[in-house]
Scaffold this active site. Sequence first.
Site, PDB file in Angstrom:
ATOM      1  N   GLU A  38       0.806  -1.218   0.000  1.00  0.00           N
ATOM      2  CA  GLU A  38       0.000   0.000   0.000  1.00  0.00           C
ATOM      3  C   GLU A  38       0.844   1.276   0.000  1.00  0.00           C
ATOM      4  O   GLU A  38       0.309   2.369   0.084  1.00  0.00           O
ATOM      5  CB  GLU A  38      -0.931   0.006   1.219  1.00  0.00           C
ATOM      6  CG  GLU A  38      -2.003  -1.050   1.152  1.00  0.00           C
ATOM      7  CD  GLU A  38      -2.920  -1.074   2.360  1.00  0.00           C
ATOM      8  OE1 GLU A  38      -2.508  -0.622   3.456  1.00  0.00           O
ATOM      9  OE2 GLU A  38      -4.060  -1.547   2.208  1.00  0.00           O
ATOM     10  N   VAL A  98      -2.943 -11.399   1.005  1.00  0.00           N
ATOM     11  CA  VAL A  98      -2.448 -12.676   0.493  1.00  0.00           C
ATOM     12  C   VAL A  98      -1.134 -12.372  -0.210  1.00  0.00           C
ATOM     13  O   VAL A  98      -1.038 -11.389  -0.969  1.00  0.00           O
ATOM     14  CB  VAL A  98      -3.455 -13.327  -0.486  1.00  0.00           C
ATOM     15  CG1 VAL A  98      -2.862 -14.571  -1.131  1.00  0.00           C
ATOM     16  CG2 VAL A  98      -4.757 -13.668   0.237  1.00  0.00           C
ATOM     17  N   GLY A 104      -4.738 -15.060  -6.922  1.00  0.00           N
ATOM     18  CA  GLY A 104      -5.391 -15.663  -8.080  1.00  0.00           C
ATOM     19  C   GLY A 104      -5.777 -17.118  -7.870  1.00  0.00           C
ATOM     20  O   GLY A 104      -6.275 -17.755  -8.787  1.00  0.00           O
ATOM     21  N   GLY A 106      -7.814 -18.006  -5.230  1.00  0.00           N
ATOM     22  CA  GLY A 106      -9.054 -18.019  -4.459  1.00  0.00           C
ATOM     23  C   GLY A 106      -8.859 -17.895  -2.960  1.00  0.00           C
ATOM     24  O   GLY A 106      -9.828 -17.956  -2.199  1.00  0.00           O
ATOM     25  N   GLY A 108      -7.886 -15.254  -1.105  1.00  0.00           N
ATOM     26  CA  GLY A 108      -8.503 -14.027  -0.592  1.00  0.00           C
ATOM     27  C   GLY A 108     -10.009 -14.176  -0.486  1.00  0.00           C
ATOM     28  O   GLY A 108     -10.619 -13.749   0.506  1.00  0.00           O
ATOM     29  N   ASN A 135      -6.384   1.508  -5.329  1.00  0.00           N
ATOM     30  CA  ASN A 135      -6.202   0.066  -5.378  1.00  0.00           C
ATOM     31  C   ASN A 135      -7.316  -0.598  -6.201  1.00  0.00           C
ATOM     32  O   ASN A 135      -8.187  -1.287  -5.684  1.00  0.00           O
ATOM     33  CB  ASN A 135      -6.158  -0.493  -3.951  1.00  0.00           C
ATOM     34  CG  ASN A 135      -5.646  -1.900  -3.895  1.00  0.00           C
ATOM     35  OD1 ASN A 135      -5.561  -2.589  -4.899  1.00  0.00           O
ATOM     36  ND2 ASN A 135      -5.318  -2.342  -2.689  1.00  0.00           N
ATOM     37  N   TYR A 142     -13.388  -6.805  -4.443  1.00  0.00           N
ATOM     38  CA  TYR A 142     -14.437  -6.628  -3.446  1.00  0.00           C
ATOM     39  C   TYR A 142     -15.814  -6.531  -4.106  1.00  0.00           C
ATOM     40  O   TYR A 142     -16.794  -7.109  -3.610  1.00  0.00           O
ATOM     41  CB  TYR A 142     -14.174  -5.389  -2.586  1.00  0.00           C
ATOM     42  CG  TYR A 142     -12.934  -5.502  -1.728  1.00  0.00           C
ATOM     43  CD1 TYR A 142     -12.624  -6.684  -1.067  1.00  0.00           C
ATOM     44  CD2 TYR A 142     -12.079  -4.428  -1.573  1.00  0.00           C
ATOM     45  CE1 TYR A 142     -11.491  -6.798  -0.277  1.00  0.00           C
ATOM     46  CE2 TYR A 142     -10.940  -4.525  -0.772  1.00  0.00           C
ATOM     47  CZ  TYR A 142     -10.655  -5.716  -0.131  1.00  0.00           C
ATOM     48  OH  TYR A 142      -9.539  -5.812   0.651  1.00  0.00           O
TER      49      TYR A 142
END
Length: 170
Positions: A38, A98, A104, A106, A108, A135, A142
């Site tokens: 971040e 993650v 990629g 799954g 998360g 982001n 989400y």
Amino acid sequence: MNKENIYSTSIEGFTIRFATIDDTKLILQFIKDLAEYEKLLDEVTATEEILKKSIFEKGQAEVVIGEYDGEAVGFALFFHNFSTFLGKANLYLEDLFVKPEMRGKGFGKALLSFLGKIAIDRDCGRLDWWCLDWNTSSIEFYKEMGAKPMSDWTVYRVEGPKLKELADKL
């Protein structure tokens, strides 16, 4: 939901478990990895000692660890807040991370779904979190999971010396 169990997921080899005090170093590393992603690593002041006290002694937050074939590959840190409008507690997700090389697959989605299960099991009204505006990959993730942005609200914060000034006004 028993905090000592290891929970299977629909992804072969991927399990989720509640963190223990022995995971403190790992939790701090995940926090730093997320902060680096971040572009906020310079803001991390947490230490193992602070995390032990806050999470495991005071119970101010909880952590689940996602493991793939026995290796920790992700985590979620969360706590309860309260909605006066709903009259019940909510789950607030502070961090979901993650490892980049494990994305990629799954993991998360499984961690977020696990938090959804915790929220349902604890009769929470909702699951909330923040996401940085830049982001876009996380925002799309989400939304894909059914989340919607709360654009009518602005986040406010008082911290550091200003927090002390506020407290001293009493």
